[in-house]
Design a protein around this motif. Structure first.
Motif, PDB file in Angstrom:
ATOM      1  N   MET A   1      16.350 -10.340 -15.808  1.00 58.69           N
ATOM      2  CA  MET A   1      16.156  -9.836 -14.456  1.00 58.69           C
ATOM      3  C   MET A   1      17.508  -9.674 -13.770  1.00 58.69           C
ATOM      4  O   MET A   1      18.365 -10.534 -13.867  1.00 58.69           O
ATOM      5  N   SER A   2      17.703  -8.557 -13.088  1.00 54.91           N
ATOM      6  CA  SER A   2      18.971  -8.277 -12.422  1.00 54.91           C
ATOM      7  C   SER A   2      19.176  -9.206 -11.236  1.00 54.91           C
ATOM      8  O   SER A   2      18.234  -9.571 -10.534  1.00 54.91           O
ATOM      9  N   ARG A   3      20.426  -9.600 -11.013  1.00 55.38           N
ATOM     10  CA  ARG A   3      20.761 -10.412  -9.847  1.00 55.38           C
ATOM     11  C   ARG A   3      20.550  -9.594  -8.578  1.00 55.38           C
ATOM     12  O   ARG A   3      20.913  -8.424  -8.495  1.00 55.38           O
ATOM     13  N   ILE A   4      19.999 -10.239  -7.562  1.00 53.01           N
ATOM     14  CA  ILE A   4      19.805  -9.601  -6.267  1.00 53.01           C
ATOM     15  C   ILE A   4      20.969  -9.979  -5.360  1.00 53.01           C
ATOM     16  O   ILE A   4      21.313 -11.158  -5.221  1.00 53.01           O
ATOM     17  N   VAL A   5      21.569  -8.980  -4.747  1.00 52.90           N
ATOM     18  CA  VAL A   5      22.678  -9.191  -3.824  1.00 52.90           C
ATOM     19  C   VAL A   5      22.294  -8.635  -2.461  1.00 52.90           C
ATOM     20  O   VAL A   5      21.283  -7.933  -2.314  1.00 52.90           O
ATOM     21  N   TYR A   6      23.111  -8.951  -1.470  1.00 49.83           N
ATOM     22  CA  TYR A   6      22.848  -8.492  -0.101  1.00 49.83           C
ATOM     23  C   TYR A   6      24.017  -7.626   0.347  1.00 49.83           C
ATOM     24  O   TYR A   6      25.180  -8.038   0.268  1.00 49.83           O
ATOM     25  N   VAL A   7      23.713  -6.415   0.806  1.00 50.23           N
ATOM     26  CA  VAL A   7      24.745  -5.508   1.318  1.00 50.23           C
ATOM     27  C   VAL A   7      24.247  -4.861   2.597  1.00 50.23           C
ATOM     28  O   VAL A   7      23.271  -4.093   2.578  1.00 50.23           O
ATOM     29  N   ASN A   8      24.873  -5.204   3.698  1.00 51.06           N
ATOM     30  CA  ASN A   8      24.618  -4.539   4.979  1.00 51.06           C
ATOM     31  C   ASN A   8      23.136  -4.395   5.303  1.00 51.06           C
ATOM     32  O   ASN A   8      22.635  -3.304   5.577  1.00 51.06           O
ATOM     33  N   GLY A   9      22.425  -5.515   5.248  1.00 49.87           N
ATOM     34  CA  GLY A   9      21.039  -5.509   5.673  1.00 49.87           C
ATOM     35  C   GLY A   9      20.018  -5.296   4.582  1.00 49.87           C
ATOM     36  O   GLY A   9      18.809  -5.359   4.851  1.00 49.87           O
ATOM     37  N   GLU A  10      20.458  -5.059   3.358  1.00 49.64           N
ATOM     38  CA  GLU A  10      19.530  -4.793   2.274  1.00 49.64           C
ATOM     39  C   GLU A  10      19.708  -5.778   1.115  1.00 49.64           C
ATOM     40  O   GLU A  10      20.845  -6.117   0.762  1.00 49.64           O
ATOM     41  N   TYR A  11      18.595  -6.192   0.534  1.00 49.85           N
ATOM     42  CA  TYR A  11      18.603  -6.951  -0.710  1.00 49.85           C
ATOM     43  C   TYR A  11      18.429  -5.944  -1.849  1.00 49.85           C
ATOM     44  O   TYR A  11      17.438  -5.202  -1.877  1.00 49.85           O
ATOM     45  N   PRO A  13      19.241  -4.842  -6.242  1.00 53.13           N
ATOM     46  CA  PRO A  13      19.748  -5.204  -7.569  1.00 53.13           C
ATOM     47  C   PRO A  13      21.247  -4.937  -7.602  1.00 53.13           C
ATOM     48  O   PRO A  13      21.723  -3.963  -7.005  1.00 53.13           O
ATOM     49  N   GLU A  14      22.001  -5.801  -8.250  1.00 53.29           N
ATOM     50  CA  GLU A  14      23.455  -5.658  -8.209  1.00 53.29           C
ATOM     51  C   GLU A  14      23.936  -4.293  -8.690  1.00 53.29           C
ATOM     52  O   GLU A  14      24.966  -3.798  -8.220  1.00 53.29           O
ATOM     53  N   GLU A  16      22.747  -1.515  -7.975  1.00 48.75           N
ATOM     54  CA  GLU A  16      22.593  -0.522  -6.904  1.00 48.75           C
ATOM     55  C   GLU A  16      23.453  -0.827  -5.680  1.00 48.75           C
ATOM     56  O   GLU A  16      23.473  -0.050  -4.721  1.00 48.75           O
ATOM     57  N   ALA A  17      24.181  -1.933  -5.714  1.00 52.73           N
ATOM     58  CA  ALA A  17      24.973  -2.342  -4.556  1.00 52.73           C
ATOM     59  C   ALA A  17      26.276  -1.547  -4.493  1.00 52.73           C
ATOM     60  O   ALA A  17      27.013  -1.463  -5.486  1.00 52.73           O
ATOM     61  N   LYS A  18      26.566  -0.977  -3.328  1.00 49.18           N
ATOM     62  CA  LYS A  18      27.768  -0.143  -3.179  1.00 49.18           C
ATOM     63  C   LYS A  18      28.367  -0.336  -1.789  1.00 49.18           C
ATOM     64  O   LYS A  18      27.650  -0.580  -0.814  1.00 49.18           O
ATOM     65  N   VAL A  19      29.697  -0.232  -1.727  1.00 50.92           N
ATOM     66  CA  VAL A  19      30.393  -0.123  -0.445  1.00 50.92           C
ATOM     67  C   VAL A  19      31.321   1.083  -0.534  1.00 50.92           C
ATOM     68  O   VAL A  19      31.682   1.532  -1.625  1.00 50.92           O
ATOM     69  N   SER A  20      31.735   1.584   0.615  1.00 51.84           N
ATOM     70  CA  SER A  20      32.547   2.796   0.678  1.00 51.84           C
ATOM     71  C   SER A  20      33.939   2.590   0.080  1.00 51.84           C
ATOM     72  O   SER A  20      34.516   1.501   0.172  1.00 51.84           O
ATOM     73  N   VAL A  21      34.491   3.646  -0.500  1.00 54.65           N
ATOM     74  CA  VAL A  21      35.881   3.596  -0.974  1.00 54.65           C
ATOM     75  C   VAL A  21      36.846   3.459   0.200  1.00 54.65           C
ATOM     76  O   VAL A  21      38.011   3.093   0.011  1.00 54.65           O
ATOM     77  N   PHE A  22      36.378   3.721   1.421  1.00 60.39           N
ATOM     78  CA  PHE A  22      37.222   3.585   2.600  1.00 60.39           C
ATOM     79  C   PHE A  22      37.072   2.214   3.266  1.00 60.39           C
ATOM     80  O   PHE A  22      37.636   1.993   4.343  1.00 60.39           O
ATOM     81  N   ASP A  23      36.328   1.328   2.647  1.00 61.51           N
ATOM     82  CA  ASP A  23      36.171   0.004   3.235  1.00 61.51           C
ATOM     83  C   ASP A  23      37.523  -0.692   3.317  1.00 61.51           C
ATOM     84  O   ASP A  23      38.299  -0.716   2.353  1.00 61.51           O
ATOM     85  N   LEU A 116      26.888 -10.438   0.334  1.00 61.38           N
ATOM     86  CA  LEU A 116      26.675 -11.779  -0.214  1.00 61.38           C
ATOM     87  C   LEU A 116      26.117 -11.656  -1.625  1.00 61.38           C
ATOM     88  O   LEU A 116      25.331 -10.741  -1.910  1.00 61.38           O
ATOM     89  N   PHE A 117      26.522 -12.578  -2.491  1.00 62.10           N
ATOM     90  CA  PHE A 117      25.916 -12.654  -3.816  1.00 62.10           C
ATOM     91  C   PHE A 117      25.946 -14.099  -4.294  1.00 62.10           C
ATOM     92  O   PHE A 117      26.693 -14.936  -3.766  1.00 62.10           O
TER      93      PHE A 117
END
Length: 286
Positions: A1-11, A13-14, A16-23, A116-117
């Motif tokens: 089972m894939s690890r679940i992470v938190y990104v900007n309000g959403e839980y 699968p790792e 599918e987790a993304k942040v902007s290249v401009f972060d 968060l992860f």
């Protein structure tokens, strides 16, 4: 089972987790973080980590993306969704992702990034290293001056760990003006004549959450504590030494560079403090 992470309000699968290249965390290391340990499915000293997180954000004039109570619930949800028994929850907040790269801080219209992860570490408290002790080397401390802010600027500490690995050691203690500041990811202590000596708080070192708890427990156990800088020579001539951090708790040090401490095995003070810390922290875990 894939690890679940938190990104900007959403839980998510790792995968599918993304942040902007401009972060700005990616482009400028413009972010802060905290790591909270988990034992028996419960968080250790979350309140202490939350206080330090607020301080780090305030020192960098960075907004808080969620209330601390909400962050606690996110921590708990990730622990539950990932079935973490022993391990850690990593939290990172950056100044967000403006439309383009610019040294100047973005305006309030750019929301901070919150990630968060979890990391599963079965048997985290039963580390074999704690039974044998670790070896450290000394390296110059060339980091920026605000080490009391827990930022994601960790390149030199990472290099220090690689220097230690290349030398056949486990970690490195950093030296500035002849005195030990701290380890690459931990606070440093020596023991001489039964007295625990560790550097006093200031901008030179991270204000460790585990450090604060361990010193409180030591004083409650009638151990003598002195907070002051100590030299590398003092450390090499100490009866014993140890480090503290959220992930290692209290970890004995048995050698510094070529100097073996005591008989080369973990000393009684470090062993007792580790026992006390784990016992007391488990009682107050949430």
């Amino acid at each position: 089972m894939s690890r679940i992470v938190y990104v900007n309000g959403e839980y998510l699968p790792e995968e599918e987790a993304k942040v902007s290249v401009f972060d700005r965390g990616f482009l400028f290391a413009d972010g802060v973080y905290e790591v909270t340990s988990v034992l028996g499915g419960k968080l250790l000293d979350f309140e202490g980590h939350a206080r330090r997180l607020r301080r780090s954000l305030d020192e960098l004039d960075m907004p808080t993306p969620e209330a601390m109570d909400d962050l606690l619930e996110i921590h708990r949800e990730l622990v539950a969704r990932n079935s973490i028994v022993d391990g850690m929850v990593y939290l990172q907040i950056t100044r967000g992702a403006p439309a383009d790269r610019d040294f100047a801080f973005p305006g309030a219209e750019v929301p901070p990034t919150l990630v968060l992860f979890t990391q599963s570490k079965p048997g985290l408290a039963e580390s074999p290293a704690a039974e044998r002790g670790i070896r450290v080397i000394s390296i110059p401390d060339i980091r920026w001056g605000r080490r009391d802010i827990k930022t994601v600027q960790l390149l030199y500490p990472s290099m220090g760990k690689m220097m230690a690995k290349a030398a056949g050691a486990d970690d490195a203690w950093m030296i500035e003006d002849g005195a030990v500041t701290e380890g690459t990811s931990n606070n440093a202590y020596i023991v001489k004549g039964g007295k625990i000596i560790t550097r006093n708080l200031g901008t030179e070192i991270l204000h460790g959450i585990t450090r604060a708890a361990v010193l409180r427990f030591a004083r409650e156990a009638q151990m003598e504590v002195e907070e002051r800088p100590f030299t590398l020579a003092e450390a090499q001539e100490a009866d014993e030494a140890f480090i503290t951090s959220a992930s290692t708790f209290v970890m004995p040090v048995v050698a510094i560079d070529d100097a073996t401490l005591g008989d080369g095995t973990p000393g009684p003070v470090a062993r007792r403090l580790r026992e006390i810390y784990l016992d007391e922290s488990r009682k107050t875990a949430i």
